[in-house]
Write an enzyme that holds these catalytic residues in place. Structure first.
Site, PDB file in Angstrom:
ATOM      1  N   THR A 210     -25.058  28.153   6.025  1.00  0.00           N
ATOM      2  CA  THR A 210     -25.056  28.186   4.547  1.00  0.00           C
ATOM      3  C   THR A 210     -23.919  29.698   4.721  1.00  0.00           C
ATOM      4  OG1 THR A 210     -26.940  29.777   4.566  1.00  0.00           O
ATOM      5  CG2 THR A 210     -27.443  27.523   4.542  1.00  0.00           C
TER       6      THR A 210
ATOM      7  N   PRO B 166     -28.470  25.998   9.901  1.00  0.00           N
ATOM      8  CA  PRO B 166     -28.388  25.702   9.296  1.00  0.00           C
ATOM      9  C   PRO B 166     -28.277  27.083   8.089  1.00  0.00           C
ATOM     10  CG  PRO B 166     -29.796  24.168   9.507  1.00  0.00           C
ATOM     11  CD  PRO B 166     -29.499  25.560  10.975  1.00  0.00           C
ATOM     12  N   TYR B 167     -28.736  28.580   8.364  1.00  0.00           N
ATOM     13  CA  TYR B 167     -28.829  29.502   7.629  1.00  0.00           C
ATOM     14  C   TYR B 167     -27.876  29.389   8.138  1.00  0.00           C
ATOM     15  CZ  TYR B 167     -29.096  34.334   7.593  1.00  0.00           C
ATOM     16  OH  TYR B 167     -28.405  36.191   6.872  1.00  0.00           O
ATOM     17  N   ALA B 168     -27.064  30.002   8.844  1.00  0.00           N
ATOM     18  CA  ALA B 168     -25.086  30.264   9.416  1.00  0.00           C
ATOM     19  C   ALA B 168     -24.684  29.288   9.219  1.00  0.00           C
ATOM     20  CB  ALA B 168     -26.128  30.387  11.070  1.00  0.00           C
TER      21      ALA B 168
ATOM     22  N   SER C 222     -35.172  27.393   8.569  1.00  0.00           N
ATOM     23  CA  SER C 222     -34.006  27.452   8.126  1.00  0.00           C
ATOM     24  C   SER C 222     -33.078  25.021   8.733  1.00  0.00           C
ATOM     25  CB  SER C 222     -31.982  27.368   8.312  1.00  0.00           C
ATOM     26  OG  SER C 222     -31.748  27.736   9.869  1.00  0.00           O
TER      27      SER C 222
END
Length: 335
Positions: A144, A140-142, A82
């Site tokens: 999202t 970025p993953y978290a 991510s």
């Protein structure tokens, strides 16, 4: 009841489907197979496609008008990936989830369970969190996941849909009956890397050794994936009694285990020990946390049953048969 599981051919989604089946709940599986495997949806109504595909979602609800709830597990989940590809992650996890919500509303879906993540929490001084702890996603993953939670809460406040966001901690293990498990040959989480190191006869790399934990390695709340799946069954049963249009519940064990402690437990279960090799942190990694689980017990009547040793043992058992099951050559296996 019938439930639609988006991402139901992946590790967690397929295990949820098995737990639902054991409880008399029929599942419809929707999966793009970007990371999922068709074999993990065997024996269930399966649709290959994207959560953003409106005509496909309409078709699923038309062909299964008895769908009473949706479980949304479809997402990209690798933190370093991510960081390297934030555009891809925001598109897959946020934009498509918004499209999915529109399609669900159009089809009269009133119950949505969203697979969220403990990665959204701000690291606390004592490394524990609960549902009211500050949110400060570091990848970025978290982000999202945090954005989807906020988006779904806003939608639930204005539209005829109720949303339960289940914040997963760190799933390990496999279906104890060995029907489903980790579908990826080289998973990026700690236990997956340990199993890979064990199979290849190489050291396990401890990524990050300067965290403010008791041994310097990251700390996690490792929850057995079957306990995670059982929590979804409990959520389906108690969904209509949830107090708010949008509810958040943490799913963990209430115990913190460092990566070094996980390796020690692994070496007690595995036939041959794995050595450790220290390395720096990966992009987006954090010290970690473990959760207090009072809310899950109060609202869902749920408690975890399996300990970390059983999670490791089931993961090793699954790893030994994974290739046969996912190649379709499971005729010689007793499941």
């Amino acid at each position: 009841m019938r439930v639609l599981i988006a991402g139901g051919a992946g590790y967690i989604g397929s295990t949820i489907a098995s737990a639902c089946s054991d409880s008399g709940i029929n599942s419809v599986i929707l999966d793009s197979l970007v990371t999922g495997r068709r074999e993990l949806a065997a024996g269930r109504d399966f649709y290959q496609g994207d959560i953003a595909d409106g005509p496909l979602i309409d078709r699923i609800f038309t062909e299964h008008p008895d769908i009473g709830a949706v479980i949304h597990c479809a997402a990209l989940i690798v933190v370093p990936d991510s960081t390297a590809d934030p555009v891809g992650y925001y598109r897959a996890n946020v934009t498509k989830s918004l499209d999915f919500a529109v399609h669900l509303l159009r089809n009269g879906c009133g119950r949505l369970i969203f697979s969220s993540s403990a990665a959204i929490y701000q690291v606390s001084e004592d490394l524990t969190v609960d549902e009211d702890s500050p949110v400060d996603p570091q990848s970025p993953y978290a982000r999202t996941k945090a954005m989807c939670e906020a988006m779904f809460a806003d939608i639930a406040a204005a539209q005829p849909i109720r949303v339960l966001s289940l914040r997963y901690f760190n799933p390990i293990g496999a279906d104890p009956k060995m029907r489903t498990g980790q579908q990826l040959a080289r998973p990026t989480h700690a236990l997956g890397k340990m199993i890979q190191a064990h199979q290849e006869g190489v050291p396990f790399v401890v990524t990050g050794t300067d965290y403010p934990t008791r041994d310097g390695s990251g700390i996690r709340d490792f929850i057995h994936v079957w306990d995670l799946a059982a929590a979804h069954v409990a959520a389906l049963d108690r969904f209509d009694a949830l107090p708010e249009p949008a509810t958040v519940i943490n799913l963990g064990t209430g115990r913190g285990t460092t990566v070094r402690e996980l390796l020690d437990a692994f070496n007690h279960v595995a036939k041959s020990p794995v050595e450790a090799l220290d390395a720096g942190r990966r992009p987006g990694d954090v010290a970690g946390a473990y959760t207090r689980i009072d809310r899950a017990g109060r609202l869902l009547g749920w408690q975890p049953r399996y300990d970390i040793t059983e999670g490791i043992r089931h993961s090793l058992q699954w790893a030994a048969i994974r290739d046969k099951i996912l190649s379709g050559d499971a005729t010689s296996l007793i499941l």
